[in-house]
Write a protein that holds these residues in place. Structure first.
Motif, PDB file in Angstrom:
ATOM      1  N   LEU A  81       1.800 108.237  19.766  1.00 25.20           N
ATOM      2  CA  LEU A  81       0.977 107.044  19.958  1.00 25.20           C
ATOM      3  C   LEU A  81       1.193 106.066  18.798  1.00 25.20           C
ATOM      4  N   LEU A  82       1.181 106.572  17.575  1.00 25.15           N
ATOM      5  CA  LEU A  82       1.332 105.699  16.418  1.00 25.15           C
ATOM      6  C   LEU A  82       2.733 105.121  16.290  1.00 25.15           C
ATOM      7  N   SER A  83       3.729 105.832  16.801  1.00 25.91           N
ATOM      8  CA  SER A  83       5.104 105.349  16.657  1.00 25.91           C
ATOM      9  C   SER A  83       5.546 104.429  17.788  1.00 25.91           C
ATOM     10  N   ARG A 143       4.279  95.368  27.615  1.00 25.79           N
ATOM     11  CA  ARG A 143       3.035  95.170  28.367  1.00 25.79           C
ATOM     12  C   ARG A 143       2.586  96.490  28.999  1.00 25.79           C
ATOM     13  N   ASP A 144       2.795  97.559  28.259  1.00 30.01           N
ATOM     14  CA  ASP A 144       2.386  98.902  28.662  1.00 30.01           C
ATOM     15  C   ASP A 144       1.172  99.262  27.818  1.00 30.01           C
ATOM     16  N   PHE A 145       0.000  99.149  28.389  1.00 29.17           N
ATOM     17  CA  PHE A 145      -1.230  99.322  27.632  1.00 29.17           C
ATOM     18  C   PHE A 145      -1.932 100.641  27.951  1.00 29.17           C
ATOM     19  N   THR A 146      -1.147 101.681  28.223  1.00 30.32           N
ATOM     20  CA  THR A 146      -1.717 102.988  28.547  1.00 30.32           C
ATOM     21  C   THR A 146      -2.037 103.814  27.300  1.00 30.32           C
ATOM     22  N   SER A 147      -1.599 103.366  26.144  1.00 29.99           N
ATOM     23  CA  SER A 147      -1.826 104.099  24.901  1.00 29.99           C
ATOM     24  C   SER A 147      -3.301 104.107  24.526  1.00 29.99           C
ATOM     25  N   GLY A 148      -3.691 105.173  23.861  1.00 28.66           N
ATOM     26  CA  GLY A 148      -5.055 105.276  23.362  1.00 28.66           C
ATOM     27  C   GLY A 148      -5.408 104.187  22.367  1.00 28.66           C
ATOM     28  N   LEU A 186      -9.894  98.081  23.323  1.00 29.60           N
ATOM     29  CA  LEU A 186     -10.648  97.504  24.434  1.00 29.60           C
ATOM     30  C   LEU A 186     -12.115  97.926  24.375  1.00 29.60           C
ATOM     31  N   ILE A 187     -12.347  99.205  24.189  1.00 28.15           N
ATOM     32  CA  ILE A 187     -13.714  99.734  24.143  1.00 28.15           C
ATOM     33  C   ILE A 187     -14.503  99.122  22.984  1.00 28.15           C
TER      34      ILE A 187
END
Length: 130
Positions: A33-35, A44-49, A55-56
């Motif tokens: 995730l960090l890399s 435009r791939d916003f599936t990462s935590g 967003l939250i």
């Protein structure tokens, strides 16, 4: 799985081993995730935590994700300290791995623990490149 099903492995240690491996898997996921999150902005791939947490917490909106400028999105993630949050989670999982490994005597988990540290260093070293 092979180790946990091995007749010579102490069944009383299976729970600690399984939990340790779960924490290790979380460490690998966080490293990934960090890399990769920066590349995912451009894709435009916003599936990462990272994006879910941004967003939250209100640092980005669905509108920003859908139509926002990549530099603005990256800046919002950085301002929200979302990388630092996941970095701390990685260290929490690492502490849990080490604590649980101390309860497993049926095998030497030192190489596994050291390997996860190297794996994380590889992830951090590849930021912006993968």
């Amino acid at each position: 799985l092979d180790l946990m099903c091995s007749p010579g492995f102490p069944q009383s240690e299976v729970g600690a081993l399984r939990e340790m491996v779960w924490h290790a898997q979380c460490m690998g996921r966080i490293g990934n995730l960090l890399s990769t999150w920066q590349r995912e902005v451009a894709d435009r791939d916003f599936t990462s935590g990272v994006f879910a947490r941004a967003l939250i917490s209100g640092d980005v909106t669905l509108e920003t994700l859908a139509h926002g400028d990549a530099r603005e999105l990256e800046s919002a993630v950085r301002r929200g300290n979302h990388e630092a949050f996941f970095l701390e989670k990685w260290f929490e999982h690492r502490r849990s791995c080490h604590a649980l490994a101390s309860h497993v005597h049926g095998c030497d988990l030192t190489p596994v623990l050291e390997g996860h540290d190297r794996f994380f260093a590889m992830h951090l070293g590849s930021r912006g490149q993968i």
